[in-house]
Design an enzyme around this catalytic site. Structure first.
Site, mmCIF file in Angstrom:
data_model
loop_
_atom_site.group_PDB
_atom_site.id
_atom_site.type_symbol
_atom_site.label_atom_id
_atom_site.label_comp_id
_atom_site.label_asym_id
_atom_site.label_seq_id
_atom_site.Cartn_x
_atom_site.Cartn_y
_atom_site.Cartn_z
ATOM 1 N N SER A 88 0.854 -1.292 0.044
ATOM 2 C CA SER A 88 -0.001 -0.055 0.011
ATOM 3 C C SER A 88 0.937 1.435 0.038
ATOM 4 C CB SER A 88 -0.849 0.092 1.024
ATOM 5 O OG SER A 88 -2.134 -0.791 1.134
ATOM 6 N N LYS A 91 0.047 3.633 -2.827
ATOM 7 C CA LYS A 91 -1.271 4.552 -2.632
ATOM 8 C C LYS A 91 -0.434 5.947 -2.604
ATOM 9 C CE LYS A 91 -4.697 1.596 -0.492
ATOM 10 N NZ LYS A 91 -4.145 0.385 -0.047
ATOM 11 N N SER A 330 -6.114 2.932 4.607
ATOM 12 C CA SER A 330 -5.514 2.447 3.329
ATOM 13 C C SER A 330 -6.466 1.480 2.830
ATOM 14 C CB SER A 330 -4.386 1.373 4.329
ATOM 15 O OG SER A 330 -3.685 1.010 2.970
ATOM 16 N N LEU A 440 1.051 -6.843 2.605
ATOM 17 C CA LEU A 440 0.819 -8.117 1.868
ATOM 18 C C LEU A 440 1.522 -9.481 2.426
ATOM 19 C CD1 LEU A 440 1.166 -7.051 -1.816
ATOM 20 C CD2 LEU A 440 -0.850 -7.306 -0.451
ATOM 21 N N SER A 441 1.428 -10.510 2.442
ATOM 22 C CA SER A 441 2.034 -11.587 2.602
ATOM 23 C C SER A 441 3.687 -11.626 2.309
ATOM 24 C CB SER A 441 1.270 -12.959 2.396
ATOM 25 O OG SER A 441 2.169 -14.151 2.472
#
Length: 964
Positions: A88, A91, A330, A440-441
């Protein structure tokens, strides 16, 4: 063999001289990118060094950059030119570009039009049209307000249809390489030009009043656009295990699992397909609630409005306010709607691609000309790649813009709000650090601003990938964030000296290849080790413990485990049963059953056949030989040996039409695909000629592709409607095209086998009762086994798998491992067997494995771990079969056209692997001095031309082959 001399006897002296010149010409990046003598640098370097001492954190790799905005200089860099998946943090690029191009006061509109006339009685003799312009914040209350406005304008009844126009954006609803298993959830909602409630509804599961009562499921906002199947059970206690699924391409939510009778209600934001119709459903309800009557035949349909004057216009909150929600929380949906809005307003096309181009235009003004990749607005795609330096340049650029205040207000504040609400509380960073987080993973990022102790404003970016345990990444970010608040009053850590870069016998030859400026964005994990040396066997390593995406190099683990655990001579069986023994009359009462055990080679006798083994025709022929002429029951297919998960976790939604993304089941054939052969017709204007293999009614092929004149653009495409067996051919195929074929995956592989088997049996003269069906059920205990068919030995299957890098074969083997060894045919249990095998071969198991083929980007593993499997296999009885399965450089498989006419040709035995931003090569090679080596070379990152990956690999391999 003694390795004291770094490059003795390597090829010719000309080769050595060339490499030494390359060393001299290479820019020295180490001083800029690693520790300096400053206390800040030493402190961060100690943090990083400590992480390398823990098995759970040693695999992660970070890119860090800190810039003093007051003094206008970098105060720390670490891997700042490398590319990382930003999650993110993407963004920030999107929102800065949005504020820059649209301005903080920009408002989205949603318009209502009418076609036809409203008579004096308030009856609209025509349609009511709702047109969206990409407002991400439209809510059900806004629809209520709009419906009331329509009522206040005098409309009491609509005798036409309710039309929806979402054409402001294109029809691509999901971002590049988003993962199919994320789709049911609100954070992965589909993107549409007309949207409401962020294109999800909140499903709430409330336990029944007693254990025997069914749980109650509700949706808010309530909608009939989605159907809900309630398989949830109320159980005793407070514990819950609720599973929410949405089949691909369908507007059905399946809720299963358990919820405790004393448990709190369970909430889940769930998404839908083609969400404009969701807007239409809620819009219709709001109109009715306002007392506006609808004609009994009124329908909700889509349209594209060409012109007109709106009857009513709704405006969103200003972008400046929406940016606060976007970044604080987010919000992926807001970011994706914003990036498509940028596309349509700046480039005339409401697409992810056009929006990303608009963002890139702003980044150029920030000084970032190239060297990054953006494919969506939110960072949900793992195709996005940026560097810490690029993030810093963006944050510097922001300080010079009028909208700086709006953007900074949108960032989470440490210990206060947003995604940083619960981080760095009670520290000097609380209320002092503002930053965008991302996760994220395997990925964690944080970039933003902090005020130092001397009053200077610092911009920082901490991008971390390769994470095995996420807490270590967050702790590193928090420690650095807190440390920056004390700058420059930082004491150097006592007794800490930055570790010196270790040199190896091949360092002088390989380092220049990896340090070329073109590869600045690449993270390389490399392990080269002698199998013969009695001294230190490591000839070279770099970031060998770093956890990277392996692509198809993961097949090395799957096939090694299969050979070791099942044996080289293991065969797959396919069983045939009846409800009774075979009769002498030829007429069989009851059902015919076929049970699969994961045979990856089951096939039809046509161009789809790649290996000998069991074919559908062979099964049909055997049944005919038994004298059977009629079956008066159903054809029942049993695929219960594996679970029902058809795709690997993390596989990309936009790969589902392609052969390398097959559906998996215990009873499947033709590698989960059908084949479409195609060629141009004899004349332009005619439909493209096609041939379907096998000839089956199981799939529907819609051919809208046309033949065009020689030299015209080839736009021919084959795509499958998601979640269906409808295959669409579109575009133009020029007359001078030679023709080709594509394999296309199909849904429900067992039903595919059954349908083709039934068709084949009928062609063999075996009839079925008129109402007989192909069904999916387990074989009943009372059924009579008639026969079984067996595949070729596993060693031959593995050879095809590795030579051709076949994903389907690998996934079938992984689930077979789970079924055979632990009684559960799932990828997760198969991966457990793999990890146990890796441990037995001498490797550690702090890696993530989610599938058998390497297709998912959830997989993370290090070069050292792969090399440990390669080394361990040399001591196993199955090694010969394993080694023979690997592609040989310049000879066959995926290495057939690489390293020809080099010392590595017919020498290197290795598995390749490649995906966008990933390229790997691991295997065995013998040096000129007859020394056997294991080598693992893993590249992750962004380069302008991905051929650089294979070029660097081949250069390294040639050095090894020439080494004495």
């Amino acid at each position: 063999m003694n390795h004291l001399f770094a490059f003795r006897h390597v090829g010719t002296w000309f080769f050595v001289l060339a490499l030494l010149l390359q060393v001299a010409a290479s820019p020295v990046q180490a001083k800029e990118e690693t520790a300096s003598s400053s206390p800040l640098a030493l402190s961060i370097e100690k943090f990083l060094a400590d992480l390398k001492n823990d098995e759970n954190s040693k695999g992660m790799y970070a890119g860090i950059a800190v810039y003093d905005l007051t003094d206008k200089k970098y105060v720390y860099k670490h891997n700042a030119k490398r590319n990382f998946i930003p999650a993110s943090n993407m963004k920030l690029f999107t929102t800065i570009a949005g504020l820059d191009k649209l301005g903080p006061d920009y408002q989205w509109k949603t318009e209502v039009f009418v076609s036809g006339k409203v008579n004096n009685g308030g009856i609209l003799q025509g349609d009511l049209i709702l047109k969206g312009y990409g407002d991400p914040s439209l809510k059900p209350d806004d629809l209520q307000q709009m419906a009331k406005a329509i009522k206040d304008l005098g409309i009491k009844r609509i005798n036409g249809n309710l039309l929806l126009d979402d054409s402001y954006f294109d029809e691509t609803r999901l971002g590049t390489s988003w993962m199919w298993d994320d789709e049911p959830y609100g954070y992965s909602a589909q993107v549409s030009g007309l949207a409401v409630n962020k294109n999800f509804t909140t499903l709430t599961a409330t336990p029944g009043k007693t254990v025997n009562d069914a749980p109650v499921l509700t949706m808010n906002p309530a909608t009939t656009y989605i159907t809900v199947t309630n398989q949830l059970k109320t159980t005793a206690g407070k514990e819950s295990n609720v599973l929410v699924e949405r089949p691909r391409g369908k507007n059905e939510i399946i809720v299963s699992g358990t919820i405790g009778v004393q448990a709190a209600p369970y909430d889940e934001d769930v998404t839908m397909e083609d969400p404009a119709f969701y807007v239409g459903d809620l819009w219709k309800n709001q109109l009715l609630k306002q007392g506006i009557a609808l004609h009994p035949k009124t329908e909700v349909k889509k349209t594209v409005l060409q012109s007109g004057v709106p009857l009513y216009t709704h405006l969103s909150k200003p972008l400046g306010e929406i940016t606060v929600e976007l970044n604080k929380d987010s919000d992926n949906f807001y970011a994706e709607m914003l990036v498509k809005t940028l596309g349509v307003t700046q480039k005339g096309e409401g697409s992810f691609e056009a929006g990303s181009e608009a963002v890139a235009d702003v980044m150029k003004r920030a000084g970032i000309e190239s060297g990054f990749r953006q494919v969506d607005g939110s960072g949900l795609s793992r195709f996005n790649m940026i560097t810490p330096e690029q993030m810093i340049e963006t944050l510097i650029f922001l300080q010079e813009q009028e909208y700086r205040t709006e953007l900074e207000k949108s960032l989470p504040i440490a210990g206060v709000d947003g995604t940083l609400k619960n981080r760095m509380k009670g520290t000097s960073a609380e209320k002092n650090l503002v930053a965008k987080t991302g996760s994220l993973s395997g990925v964690s990022t944080m970039s933003g601003y902090v005020t130092a102790k001397n009053g200077h404003k610092l911009a920082f970016s901490i991008l971390i990938n390769g994470i095995y345990k996420s807490k270590y990444a967050r702790e590193l970010q928090d420690r650095i964030g807190i440390l920056l608040t004390t700058y420059p009053d930082i004491a150097a850590p006592e007794g800490f000296t930055p570790p010196e870069k270790k040199t190896y016998p091949l360092s002088a030859l390989i380092d220049p290849i990896l340090d070329t400026p073109e590869a600045a964005g690449v993270t390389a994990g490399i392990m080269i080790k002698s199998l013969d040396s009695t001294d230190d066997p490591v000839l070279y390593e770099r970031d060998a413990d770093t956890l990277l995406t392996p692509a198809s190099n993961l097949k090395l683990l799957t096939t090694a485990t299969a050979l070791n655990q099942l044996g080289s001579d293991y065969v797959f069986k396919t069983e045939v049963y009846g409800d009774a023994p075979i009769t002498s009359t030829g007429i069989q009462q009851g059902n015919l059953y076929v049970k699969g055990y994961g045979d990856p080679t089951l096939h039809t006798e046509n161009a789809l056949k790649v290996q000998e083994g069991v074919s559908i025709e062979k099964i049909a022929g055997w049944l005919k030989q038994q004298g059977i002429t009629r079956i008066n029951g159903n054809l029942v297919m049993d695929d219960s040996y594996f679970d029902q998960q058809r795709l690997g976790l993390g596989w990309a939604w936009d790969d589902e039409s392609y052969y390398y993304n097959p559906t998996i089941g215990a009873l499947a054939m033709n590698r989960g695909t059908v084949m479409i052969e195609f060629k141009p017709a004899n004349d332009a204007g005619e439909p493209v000629e096609i041939n379907l293999l096998p000839q089956t009614a199981y799939v529907q092929v819609i051919n809208e592709a046309k033949t065009v004149q020689k030299g015209e653009e080839n736009t021919f495409a084959i795509l499958r409607d998601r979640g269906t067996n409808t295959i669409r051919l579109s575009g133009n195929l020029p007359l001078d095209h030679e023709g080709d074929y594509e394999r296309v995956p199909v849904e429900e592989p067992a039903k595919y086998v059954g349908s083709v088997l039934k068709e084949t049996l009928e062609q063999h003269g075996i009839a079925f009762a008129p109402k007989s069906e192909v069904m999916i059920q387990p074989v009943p205990p009372a059924a009579v086994k008639w026969t079984q068919f067996e595949s070729m030995p596993l060693k031959e299957i593995v050879q095809y798998l590795n030579k051709r890098s076949d994903n389907y074969y690998a996934e079938m083997l992984l689930k077979t491992l789970g079924a055979v060894k632990k009684g559960k045919g799932s990828a997760a249990i198969g991966a457990e067997i793999v990890q146990e095998t890796v441990a037995s071969l001498g490797g550690n198991t702090t890696f993530d494995m989610m599938d058998g083929s390497g297709l998912t980007r959830y997989n993370l593993i290090s070069a050292r771990q792969i090399a440990s499997v390669l080394e361990g296999m040399t001591k196993e009885s199955t090694f010969a079969a394993y080694d023979e399965s690997l592609p040989i450089a310049g000879i066959d498989g995926t290495l057939k056209n690489r390293l020809k006419d080099t010392t590595a040709a017919n020498n290197l035995h290795a598995k390749t692997g490649s995906m966008t931003g990933v390229n790997t090569l691991s295997g065995y090679i013998t040096t000129k001095g007859k020394e056997k080596l294991v080598v693992s070379i893993m590249f992750n990152g962004y380069v302008e031309d991905e051929e650089l990956f294979t070029k660097m690999q081949d250069q390294i391999v040639e050095i090894l082959a020439s080494y004495e």
